[in-house]
Write a protein that holds these residues in place. Structure first.
Motif, short mmCIF file in Angstrom:
data_model
loop_
_atom_site.label_atom_id
_atom_site.label_comp_id
_atom_site.label_asym_id
_atom_site.label_seq_id
_atom_site.Cartn_x
_atom_site.Cartn_y
_atom_site.Cartn_z
N LEU A 1 0.84 -1.20 0.00
CA LEU A 1 0.00 0.00 0.00
C LEU A 1 0.87 1.25 0.00
CD1 LEU A 1 -2.79 1.24 0.08
CD2 LEU A 1 -2.67 1.21 2.57
N ALA B 1 -8.82 -0.02 -1.67
CA ALA B 1 -9.13 -1.39 -2.07
C ALA B 1 -8.00 -2.37 -1.76
CB ALA B 1 -9.47 -1.43 -3.55
N HIS B 2 -7.02 -1.93 -0.98
CA HIS B 2 -5.84 -2.78 -0.80
C HIS B 2 -6.20 -4.14 -0.22
CE1 HIS B 2 -1.56 -3.13 -1.07
NE2 HIS B 2 -1.48 -3.56 0.17
N GLY B 3 -7.09 -4.14 0.76
CA GLY B 3 -7.50 -5.39 1.39
C GLY B 3 -8.10 -6.37 0.39
N THR C 1 -12.09 3.51 -5.59
CA THR C 1 -11.50 2.30 -5.01
C THR C 1 -12.41 1.75 -3.91
OG1 THR C 1 -10.15 3.62 -3.51
CG2 THR C 1 -9.12 2.91 -5.55
N VAL D 1 -13.86 -2.16 -3.41
CA VAL D 1 -13.93 -3.02 -2.22
C VAL D 1 -15.30 -3.68 -2.15
CG1 VAL D 1 -13.69 -3.15 0.28
CG2 VAL D 1 -12.53 -1.37 -0.97
N SER E 1 -0.29 -4.23 -5.72
CA SER E 1 -1.19 -5.39 -5.66
C SER E 1 -0.40 -6.69 -5.60
CB SER E 1 -2.10 -5.41 -6.89
OG SER E 1 -2.67 -4.15 -7.08
N SER F 1 -9.50 -3.19 4.58
CA SER F 1 -8.74 -2.29 3.69
C SER F 1 -8.29 -1.03 4.43
CB SER F 1 -9.60 -1.88 2.49
OG SER F 1 -9.61 -2.91 1.54
#
Ligand code: ATP
Ligand code: MG
Lengths: 367, 257
Positions: A62, A75-77, A139, A143, A249, A276
């Motif tokens: 991230l 949206a990283h999670g 983003t 998610v 990612s 996230s």
């Protein structure tokens, strides 16, 4: 004639990965301590520390896109989740209603990074068109889409509330699921996962540091700080935003492939918005845009439960004697810290460490 | 001499404002060309049209005979067009050296994955870039600020660092937007000397925007005078100061009393 008082005669030394003896010293001490103590950890602490290492890897991811390149991603999670399911499907056990191919880790580990990286590339044009809050909102939409897919794609995730088993550990065809013998010493499965995570963590950390000292890291920072000037210098915004999303990612996916393996199962509701946002909080509390920051943040966040448990135990109380559940205390502590850092120390834990380090500059190890 | 940049009937409108109104001119390769004019005349707009930050409403801009109207700013930059900005656009949280290395971006050739691996060839390329940067640091006499953060530097030095960052691109043409603005006499003389050096030693075509005539008249070979988006004059400085329209634009009075 003026001399060049600050000129390093050896640029090689200057761009070295750990360019001072102190850095090398502490890196070595840290790793040695971690490895030695891993033989004495309780299973609970082994789990916490492994989670911390893998959380750090994801948080570094991230940090690449948000800390270095300045593109906010909520949206990283979800990318961590994609990595988890790529590894679970390829490396996990299948049944009549769940897919699983029990492949070698050497196949699922890289793919758990590559698949999210490709998805990151595909969505990256959004980041080229949008900035700041708008990108954040889009983003956010991702998610929700990912959560929806995770909860409903039963043959992959098991469905919400049910979940599925994670990948099995098989390397070069050798099964490590019941631990193994190194000479006469039996290495437990958990310790094995810890070592795997540690290796991954080390490579991931070197990668981030490399990125930062390369032209890529400089281009990210340029885009983050002044995109018009960056373009006028010849930096292709499309290309570098795309690469930041892809690399970020990749990190998320690789971390995700192992992060639930120790607990053995994963429920798709795990990858919700809070998950996230947690990574954003970790990066901010740790110190965005630095190499050590996300590591501090991840360690802090992952180890707090253990520390709180330890204190409750120390004061002779059990969880049901305090009005708040330990996880509630965790959230509270972390939330307050997040607010505190945003207000008082925008450089996060890294900033505190930085000041402490300067404070102790007189110390024998300072150069 | 051949033409490096050419404007052909370029107009640029912002709503009702005609920032540029049918402007045509040629800039010769190797020249030191000045663009002057009062506030809001359209000087910066000319630069923004060359570097692709604005696209002309009509007409077109050519670089070495090629219409660059459809190119992105980074594509134009990679053809060898460098610029500085009227309000310094440095990366403030970075050191002087990092700013200059970012300038050298297009001469460092490797991709993102190589960057993460940082193998021997990347290392050599980084060292090569560092040498480019060091030459420029030397050239502009900013050795003592090499590791200083931009925010800690006085304004005059920041302007010089921005010049250094543009030079690190090793451009064919450099566009300088008011390089001497806000400087005292001594600093202005320094900058004028550096601009002459860039033009004569490094042989880079130089286009210089300025408000005030003095420095421009001293160093420029050609001058374009702008007013309200229109080109008033295009020729040698000596003739500009006798031009009726130019004098009117600058003094706001009619000369034939
Ligand atoms: N992005 C923009 N949006 C709206 N109007 C603009 C924009 N950029 C420039 N203008 C207008 O276009 C005209 C020309 O501006 P420009 O910046 O080119 O002038 P200039 O000659 O550089 O002036 P100065 O000497 O003040 O820098 C001005 O009237 C300005 O207000
Ligand atoms: Mg201007």
């Amino acid at each position: 004639m003026k001399g060049r008082p600050n000129l390093y005669t050896d640029y090689r030394k200057e761009i070295a990965i750990l360019n001072t003896t102190t850095q090398k010293f502490w890196a070595l001490i840290g790793l040695t301590l971690l490895i030695i103590s891993s033989f004495f950890f309780s299973q609970y602490w082994m789990y916490l520390i492994t989670t911390a290492l893998l959380t750090a890897v994801a948080a570094w991811g991230l940090n690449i896109v948000s800390g270095f390149a300045g593109q906010i991603s909520l949206a990283h999670g979800a990318f961590v989740g994609i990595g988890t399911y790529v590894s679970a499907v390829l490396g996990g056990v299948g049944s009549s209603y769940i897919r699983g191919y029990e492949l070698d880790m050497l196949i699922w580990l890289p793919l758990a990074g590559i698949v999210p990286a490709i998805i990151g590339l595909i969505i990256s044009p959004l980041a080229v068109r949008l900035k700041g809050l708008n990108l954040g909102l889009v983003t956010l939409g991702l998610v929700f889409i990912a959560s929806y897919i995770f909860s409903n794609w039963n043959s992959v995730t098991g469905g919400s509330g049910i979940g599925r088993k994670t990948a099995k550990l098989k390397i070069f065809g050798i099964d490590f699921n019941d631990g193994f013998y190194a000479g006469s010493y039996h290495i437990e499965k958990d310790q094995f996962i810890f070592f795997l995570s540690l290796i991954l963590f080390i490579f991931a950390g070197i990668g981030v540091k490399n990125l930062m000292r390369s032209k890529i890291g400089r281009a990210y920072a340029a885009i983050r700080d002044r995109d018009i000037a960056a373009e006028a210098i010849g930096i292709n915004l499309y290309r570098f935003k795309a690469s930041a999303f892809a690399l970020s990612s990749f990190y998320a996916g690789v971390a995700g492939s192992l992060i639930f393996v120790m607990s053995g199962g994963v429920d798709p509701t795990q990858f919700n918005l809070v998950y996230s946002v947690t990574f954003i909080a970790i990066v901010i509390v740790g110190g965005a845009g630095t190499v050590l920051g996300p590591l501090f943040g991840a360690a802090f966040f992952s180890l707090i439960p253990g520390v709180i448990k330890y204190f409750l135990h120390f004061f002779g109380t059990t969880a049901d004697q305090v009005p708040l559940h330990p996880t509630q205390i965790e959230r509270l502590v972390f939330g307050l810290l997040l607010i505190g850092f945003l207000i008082f120390e925008s450089r996060g834990l890294w900033g505190i460490w930085f000041r402490l380090r300067n404070y102790f500059k007189a110390w024998p190890f300072s150069y | 001499m051949s033409t490096i940049v050419s404007f052909k009937d370029v107009s640029l409108n912002f709503g009702g404002v005609k920032a540029l109104n049918n402007v045509s001119f040629d800039i010769k390769e190797g020249s030191l060309h000045a663009i002057i004019g009062p506030n809001g005349a359209g000087k910066t707009s000319i630069f923004n049209c060359i570097s692709g930050i604005y696209k002309p409403t009509s007409g077109h801009v050519e670089f070495k005979g090629e219409n660059i109207g459809s190119l992105r700013p980074d594509e134009i930059a990679n053809k060898g067009v460098a610029r500085t900005f009227q309000n310094i656009e440095l990366f403030e949280n970075m050191t002087v050296l990092d700013n200059i290395l970012i300038g050298a971006h297009r001469h460092i050739d490797y991709g993102s994955i190589s960057g993460i691996l940082f193998g021997p060839s990347v290392r050599e390329k980084e060292i090569e870039a560092r040498k480019i940067a060091e030459d420029i640091i030397d050239f502009l006499e900013i050795e003592e600020y090499r590791f200083s953060y931009i925010l800690s530097l006085p304004y005059g030095i920041q302007k010089r660092v921005e010049l250094a960052r543009a030079l690190a691109m090793k451009p064919e043409i450099i566009l300088l937007d008011e390089p001497a603005a806000g400087m005292n006499n001594e600093e202005t003389e320094d900058i004028a000397r550096f601009i002459l050096d860039i033009h004569e030693e490094l042989k880079i075509t130089t286009v210089l925007v300025d408000h005030d005539m003095n420095m421009v008249m001293d160093i420029a070979e050609d001058v374009i005078v702008m007013d309200f988006g229109q080109k008033l004059f295009d020729g040698i400085p000596k003739d500009a100061i006798h031009d009726k329209q130019v004098i009117e634009a600058y003094l706001g009075v009619s000369t034939d009393k």
